[in-house]
Design an enzyme around this catalytic site. Structure first.
Site, PDB file in Angstrom:
ATOM      1  N   ARG A  19      35.425  36.464  34.377  1.00 55.22           N
ATOM      2  CA  ARG A  19      35.156  36.861  32.991  1.00 55.22           C
ATOM      3  C   ARG A  19      35.385  35.719  31.994  1.00 55.22           C
ATOM      4  NH1 ARG A  19      38.642  42.272  33.029  1.00 55.22           N
ATOM      5  NH2 ARG A  19      39.446  41.277  34.916  1.00 55.22           N
ATOM      6  N   SER A 109      51.947  36.891  37.692  1.00 60.24           N
ATOM      7  CA  SER A 109      50.513  36.710  37.723  1.00 60.24           C
ATOM      8  C   SER A 109      50.179  35.426  36.969  1.00 60.24           C
ATOM      9  CB  SER A 109      49.877  37.931  37.050  1.00 60.24           C
ATOM     10  OG  SER A 109      48.580  38.067  37.502  1.00 60.24           O
ATOM     11  N   TYR A 398      39.914  -9.608  22.614  1.00 63.02           N
ATOM     12  CA  TYR A 398      39.051  -9.354  23.770  1.00 63.02           C
ATOM     13  C   TYR A 398      37.932 -10.377  23.780  1.00 63.02           C
ATOM     14  CZ  TYR A 398      36.235  -6.526  27.010  1.00 63.02           C
ATOM     15  OH  TYR A 398      35.520  -6.067  28.087  1.00 63.02           O
TER      16      TYR A 398
HETATM   17  C1  UD1 Z   1      46.207  43.909  38.192  1.00 62.87           C
HETATM   18  C2  UD1 Z   1      46.884  45.194  38.649  1.00 62.87           C
HETATM   19  C3  UD1 Z   1      46.890  46.177  37.472  1.00 62.87           C
HETATM   20  C4  UD1 Z   1      47.614  45.542  36.303  1.00 62.87           C
HETATM   21  C5  UD1 Z   1      47.010  44.183  35.934  1.00 62.87           C
HETATM   22  C6  UD1 Z   1      47.911  43.486  34.938  1.00 62.87           C
HETATM   23  C7  UD1 Z   1      46.356  45.445  41.025  1.00 62.87           C
HETATM   24  C8  UD1 Z   1      45.569  46.157  42.022  1.00 62.87           C
HETATM   25  N1  UD1 Z   1      46.147  45.771  39.753  1.00 62.87           N
HETATM   26  O1  UD1 Z   1      44.875  44.222  37.854  1.00 62.87           O
HETATM   27  O2  UD1 Z   1      47.552  47.366  37.844  1.00 62.87           O
HETATM   28  O3  UD1 Z   1      47.541  46.416  35.181  1.00 62.87           O
HETATM   29  O4  UD1 Z   1      46.938  43.343  37.101  1.00 62.87           O
HETATM   30  O5  UD1 Z   1      47.378  42.276  34.495  1.00 62.87           O
HETATM   31  O6  UD1 Z   1      47.193  44.627  41.383  1.00 62.87           O
HETATM   32  N2  UD1 Z   1      44.521  37.568  42.598  1.00 62.87           N
HETATM   33  C9  UD1 Z   1      44.610  36.805  43.741  1.00 62.87           C
HETATM   34  N3  UD1 Z   1      43.973  37.215  44.869  1.00 62.87           N
HETATM   35  C10 UD1 Z   1      43.257  38.366  44.922  1.00 62.87           C
HETATM   36  C11 UD1 Z   1      43.162  39.150  43.749  1.00 62.87           C
HETATM   37  C12 UD1 Z   1      43.807  38.732  42.607  1.00 62.87           C
HETATM   38  O7  UD1 Z   1      45.263  35.758  43.739  1.00 62.87           O
HETATM   39  O8  UD1 Z   1      42.716  38.661  45.989  1.00 62.87           O
HETATM   40  C13 UD1 Z   1      45.204  37.113  41.381  1.00 62.87           C
HETATM   41  C14 UD1 Z   1      44.247  36.839  40.258  1.00 62.87           C
HETATM   42  O9  UD1 Z   1      43.800  35.482  40.320  1.00 62.87           O
HETATM   43  C15 UD1 Z   1      45.107  37.096  39.034  1.00 62.87           C
HETATM   44  C16 UD1 Z   1      46.068  38.177  39.513  1.00 62.87           C
HETATM   45  O10 UD1 Z   1      46.057  38.126  40.931  1.00 62.87           O
HETATM   46  O11 UD1 Z   1      45.844  35.955  38.656  1.00 62.87           O
HETATM   47  C17 UD1 Z   1      45.667  39.579  39.047  1.00 62.87           C
HETATM   48  O12 UD1 Z   1      44.398  39.879  39.575  1.00 62.87           O
HETATM   49  P1  UD1 Z   1      43.285  40.619  38.734  1.00 62.87           P
HETATM   50  O13 UD1 Z   1      42.058  40.724  39.562  1.00 62.87           O
HETATM   51  O14 UD1 Z   1      43.161  39.998  37.394  1.00 62.87           O
HETATM   52  O15 UD1 Z   1      43.955  42.061  38.627  1.00 62.87           O
HETATM   53  P2  UD1 Z   1      43.721  43.127  37.516  1.00 62.87           P
HETATM   54  O16 UD1 Z   1      42.411  43.802  37.741  1.00 62.87           O
HETATM   55  O17 UD1 Z   1      43.963  42.499  36.199  1.00 62.87           O
HETATM   56 CA    CA Z   2      44.119  40.313  35.300  1.00 65.96          CA
END
Ligand code: UD1
Ligand code: CA
Length: 466
Positions: A19, A109, A398
């Site tokens: 995004r 995160s 220079y």
């Molecule tokens: C996640 C939470 C949600 C919370 C939100 C808060 C889950 C299932 N959901 O959702 O409940 O409200 O964060 O911000 O956990 N990432 C990886 N590997 C993956 C997937 C994600 O490293 O396979 C990392 C992403 O790069 C990111 C973080 O984990 O830094 C969160 O992932 P994202 O996909 O943004 O989760 P949300 O949909 O925001």
């Molecule tokens: Ca997120």
């Protein structure tokens, strides 16, 4: 405040962050000069994390290379997630890099950059004293958007997290959200993550959900919610609008900290101080000042409107007049710089020196009391104490291939509009006649002059002008 228990930290940072609509992975986008992952790592280490395990995937070489350049590189033990199968899968990839002897693991995160060390320590301490398996940071938001929703039992105990995409309308109406920050007992995590992986991905996104940890811990009444008082702290960055909001939050919080520490800001709304810079009391910053990188501004310095200072040191009582631009430079006590001065890398301005308007200085030392007041370029030079460099002086450093040095002795006087063709030395107390182009040294106390002699031609003009 210190954490009451040892802990380590996992940072989820493997996702691309589509995004953001960027060629650069989300966690490398800078927020006030530091990539998002740098803010998160810094908060974990400042809170006392014994080791930090970032989970890297997309652009992992770039992220790892950046982390390697940081002073805290030794505390970083990256793990890799080749395919992004969900947040629980990311944690699974990090488990082998954890130290099982460290009792707690804080899961952060990479895209939640506003959290500070104080908040993390408070969460660690509360969760450790509650003796639970899992604490989940939550926040109550006016607009809970697409965050995961916190489900509580009738008694108010945390029982589960439901992702927005899986939630019923009733669940979507809940305003308490999962911030995505967890403190888990390490032993619990090592058991529970494989269980989540075994259970499969029966959900709307077909991913392994880290949020399923909650139901596992809640089964034995060993999960707590840890609501955070300031919701902005847990604001996630998913797109550029979020990034601008997070930047504004961190910017204002940083300014508040410096104002409390004795710095005067004439207009905080028009001032930027990157969190990596430091200032002393009685510094004054006028509007539109930006202080970047590792800059340090000492006591009593006054920075006028529109200055931009990067990785530079400004000494006590120094004054930067309006619109001066400093990069990798040093300005000593009570010196005066600008307006419209450009100090480039290696500019080293001594005590009480004066550098005036439209002066550019690079890799040059000015000893105490030296002056270059107008329209001058000094590069690869040394200017002695109290020397006076006249208007329009240029060091010709220079030759098209190599850079050469210019030395101007103590107390020397360089006349206006002089070109000093380097390498060249102007001796102590020597004078240079205005308009000279000098290619040879001038001995101490001598006058060097190199210009065409003036001749006047009489009666040149028409004797009877119309
Ligand atoms: C996640 C939470 C949600 C919370 C939100 C808060 C889950 C299932 N959901 O959702 O409940 O409200 O964060 O911000 O956990 N990432 C990886 N590997 C993956 C997937 C994600 O490293 O396979 C990392 C992403 O790069 C990111 C973080 O984990 O830094 C969160 O992932 P994202 O996909 O943004 O989760 P949300 O949909 O925001
Ligand atoms: Ca997120």
């Amino acid at each position: 405040m210190n954490p009451s228990t040892p802990f380590q930290s996992l940072i989820l940072a493997a996702g691309m962050g589509t995004r953001m609509r960027s060629d650069t992975i989300k966690v490398l986008h800078p927020l006030l000069g530091t990539p998002l992952i740098g803010h998160v790592t810094r908060a974990a280490l400042d809170a006392g994390a014994a080791r930090v395990v970032p989970i890297l995937g997309h652009q992992r070489e770039e992220v790892e290379a950046w982390l390697r350049t940081q002073s805290y590189a030794d505390a970083i033990h990256p793990a890799f997630q080749d395919e992004q199968l969900g947040t629980a899968h990311a944690v699974a990839c990090g488990l082998p890099a954890l130290d099982p002897e460290i009792p707690y693991t804080l899961i952060l995160s990479g895209d939640v950059p506003n959290l500070d060390a104080e908040t993390l320590i408070a969460m660690v301490n509360d969760a450790a004293s509650a003796g639970c398996d899992l604490a989940v940071m939550t926040a109550i938001l006016n607009d809970p958007a697409s965050y995961g929703r916190i489900i509580r039992s009738e008694q108010g105990h945390l029982s589960a997290i439901v992702e927005f995409k899986d939630a019923t309308d009733d669940q979507r109406a809940i305003t308490e959200i999962n911030a995505g920050i967890y403190l888990a007992r390490t032993a619990f995590l090592l058991d529970a993550i494989p269980a989540i992986m075994d259970a499969g991905t029966d959900n709307a996104q077909n991913e392994y959900y880290l949020t399923d940890l909650v139901a596992l811990a809640a089964r034995n009444e060993r999960a707590i919610a840890w609501p955070v008082a300031t919701p902005e702290l847990v604001q996630g960055v998913n797109d550029r609008l979020d990034l601008a909001r997070a930047t504004d939050f961190v910017r204002r919080r940083t300014l508040e900290r410096w104002m409390r520490a004795g710095v005067t800001l004439i207009d905080p709304a028009r001032t930027t101080i990157e969190p990596t810079a430091t200032l002393e009391p009685d510094v004054t910053l006028e509007p539109d000042v930006t202080i970047c990188g590792s800059s340090h501004i000492a006591r009593g310095a006054h920075i006028e409107q529109g200055c931009r200072i990067t990785n530079s040191h400004v000494g006590p009582g120094a004054r930067l007049l309006a619109y001066s631009y400093l990069t990798d430079a040093r300005v000593d006590q009570n010196a005066s710089i600008g307006p419209f001065a450009h100090l480039r890398p290696g500019a080293d301005i001594g005590k009480g020196c004066k550098v005036g308007n439209f002066v550019e200085i690079k890799k040059t030392r000015l000893d105490q009391g030296a002056k270059a007041s107008h329209l001058t370029y000094l590069g690869d030079a040394h200017v002695g104490e109290n020397a006076n460099v006249g208007a329009g002086t240029i060091t010709c450093n220079y030759d098209g291939k190599n850079k050469h040095r210019t030395t101007i002795g103590q107390g020397a006087f360089i006349g206006s509009n002089t070109a000093l063709v380097a390498p060249i030395t102007i001796g102590e107390g020597a004078y240079v006649g205005a308009g000279s182009t000098l290619t040879d040294d001038v001995p101490p106390r001598a006058l060097g002059i190199a210009r065409g002699r003036q001749r006047n031609i009489e009666d040149w003009a028409d004797p009877t002008p119309e």
